[in-house]
Design an enzyme around this catalytic site. Structure first.
Site, PDB file in Angstrom:
ATOM      1  N   HIS A  96       0.699  -1.240   0.001  1.00  0.00           N
ATOM      2  CA  HIS A  96      -0.056  -0.082   0.106  1.00  0.00           C
ATOM      3  C   HIS A  96       0.869   1.297   0.241  1.00  0.00           C
ATOM      4  CE1 HIS A  96      -2.740  -3.392   1.660  1.00  0.00           C
ATOM      5  NE2 HIS A  96      -3.381  -2.476   1.143  1.00  0.00           N
TER       6      HIS A  96
ATOM      7  N   GLY B  92      -4.598  11.325   9.399  1.00  0.00           N
ATOM      8  CA  GLY B  92      -5.930  10.645   8.440  1.00  0.00           C
ATOM      9  C   GLY B  92      -6.033  10.970   6.972  1.00  0.00           C
TER      10      GLY B  92
ATOM     11  N   GLY C 174      -3.426  14.980  14.510  1.00  0.00           N
ATOM     12  CA  GLY C 174      -4.847  14.884  14.188  1.00  0.00           C
ATOM     13  C   GLY C 174      -5.761  15.854  14.664  1.00  0.00           C
ATOM     14  N   THR C 175      -7.193  15.526  14.643  1.00  0.00           N
ATOM     15  CA  THR C 175      -8.111  16.221  15.267  1.00  0.00           C
ATOM     16  C   THR C 175      -9.083  15.438  16.217  1.00  0.00           C
ATOM     17  OG1 THR C 175      -9.486  15.832  13.499  1.00  0.00           O
ATOM     18  CG2 THR C 175      -8.556  18.033  13.367  1.00  0.00           C
TER      19      THR C 175
ATOM     20  N   SER D 194     -11.279  20.008  17.405  1.00  0.00           N
ATOM     21  CA  SER D 194     -11.920  20.387  16.017  1.00  0.00           C
ATOM     22  C   SER D 194     -13.273  20.282  16.389  1.00  0.00           C
ATOM     23  CB  SER D 194     -11.784  19.603  14.756  1.00  0.00           C
ATOM     24  OG  SER D 194     -12.328  18.311  14.995  1.00  0.00           O
ATOM     25  N   ASP D 195     -13.781  19.846  17.256  1.00  0.00           N
ATOM     26  CA  ASP D 195     -15.208  20.056  17.862  1.00  0.00           C
ATOM     27  C   ASP D 195     -15.442  19.670  19.173  1.00  0.00           C
ATOM     28  OD1 ASP D 195     -14.747  17.313  16.088  1.00  0.00           O
ATOM     29  OD2 ASP D 195     -16.632  16.826  17.073  1.00  0.00           O
TER      30      ASP D 195
HETATM   31  N1  HPA Z   1     -15.645  12.015  16.929  1.00  0.00           N
HETATM   32  C1  HPA Z   1     -14.419  10.986  16.424  1.00  0.00           C
HETATM   33  N2  HPA Z   1     -13.356  11.374  15.838  1.00  0.00           N
HETATM   34  C2  HPA Z   1     -13.168  12.553  15.595  1.00  0.00           C
HETATM   35  C3  HPA Z   1     -14.218  13.474  16.100  1.00  0.00           C
HETATM   36  C4  HPA Z   1     -15.394  13.191  16.639  1.00  0.00           C
HETATM   37  O1  HPA Z   1     -16.162  13.873  17.133  1.00  0.00           O
HETATM   38  N3  HPA Z   1     -13.693  14.792  15.726  1.00  0.00           N
HETATM   39  C5  HPA Z   1     -12.450  14.551  15.028  1.00  0.00           C
HETATM   40  N4  HPA Z   1     -12.310  13.372  14.939  1.00  0.00           N
END
Ligand code: HPA
Length: 233
Positions: free
Chosen positions: A4, A20, A89-90, A204-205
């Site tokens: 890969h 990712g 990552g986030t 990110s959230d």
């Molecule tokens: N959940 C899972 N993975 C994530 C999230 C989430 O809310 N935000 C960024 N990666």
């Protein structure tokens, strides 16, 4: 070449940043690395090698979730001899006090994934980052005056479980700061391969408040996360 990853032997550095999104890997290479070249575009899962402060560093997209990540981790460690892997990552915060754009350094990762149970025949392994690398990230953040939170993550296989707040109660009561989808297996596979790993994430959230980052918040916290990660490579 592995199945890969299209790199020739020697094209991937000893230290690899993983994320990712393959386009984020490209963005990191273009924005932060000197003389970067793309060593693989197999399945559009881009990988690059370049230099940061004179040191060779690679950055590899892995796709979302643990099964996809596992493919790239296996090939990076078994076929290309990679020694250090840092996830950038986030994540989604699981605590009202955690703000969008905050940076989290993982101290350990729980999971709902079956990957660890498959590997350990139903028994439980505690997925932890390399202590030295994690400490280096924390010290680097202090040195650069970047505030970080240090704590436990939850690596989920199911992104849209986030829409069910009840599901998180038990995990929040056990100190989870945030949810993401990869770190647990990163720590497990790094341990098995005898390589160092850690995870540095930007929020990110916020899953509890149902809020997401603006583009500006995303950009500035991303830069801070990268300044930490690149300086511990
Ligand atoms: N959940 C899972 N993975 C994530 C999230 C989430 O809310 N935000 C960024 N990666």
């Amino acid at each position: 070449m592995s199945i890969h990853i299209g790199a020739k032997q020697g094209e991937i550095a000893d230290t690899v940043l993983v994320c990712g999104d393959p386009l984020r890997a490209e963005h990191i290479a273009e924005s932060y690395l000197k003389d970067a070249f793309c060593y693989s575009n197999v399945r559009n899962m881009l990988g690059f090698t370049g230099r940061y402060n004179g040191k060779r560093i690679s950055v590899q997209g892995t796709g979302m979730g643990q099964p996809s990540l596992a493919i790239y981790l296996h090939e990076l460690t078994h076929e290309y001899g990679v020694k250090t892997i840092i996830r950038v990552g986030t994540c989604g915060a699981l605590n009202q006090e955690i703000e969008l754009g905050d940076i989290i350094v993982a101290q350990g990762a729980s999971t709902d994934s079956n990957m660890n149970r498959l590997i350990f025949s139903g028994l439980d392994f505690a997925p932890l980052p390399d202590y030295g690398l994690m400490t280096a990230a924390i010290q680097e953040a202090e040195k650069q005056n970047i505030k970080v939170r240090i704590g436990y993550l939850f690596s989920t296989d199911y992104f849209y479980f986030k829409d069910d707040p009840k599901r998180w109660e038990l995990w929040i009561n056990h100190g989870m700061l945030c949810a993401e989808m990869e770190s647990s297996l990163l720590f497990t596979m790094a341990a098995a391969a005898g390589v160092r790993s850690c995870s540095i994430l930007t929020v990110s959230d916020n899953i509890i408040l149902g809020k997401a980052c603006s583009t500006e918040e995303r950009e500035s916290s991303f830069n801070d996360m990268m300044r930490i990660a690149l300086n511990i490579c």
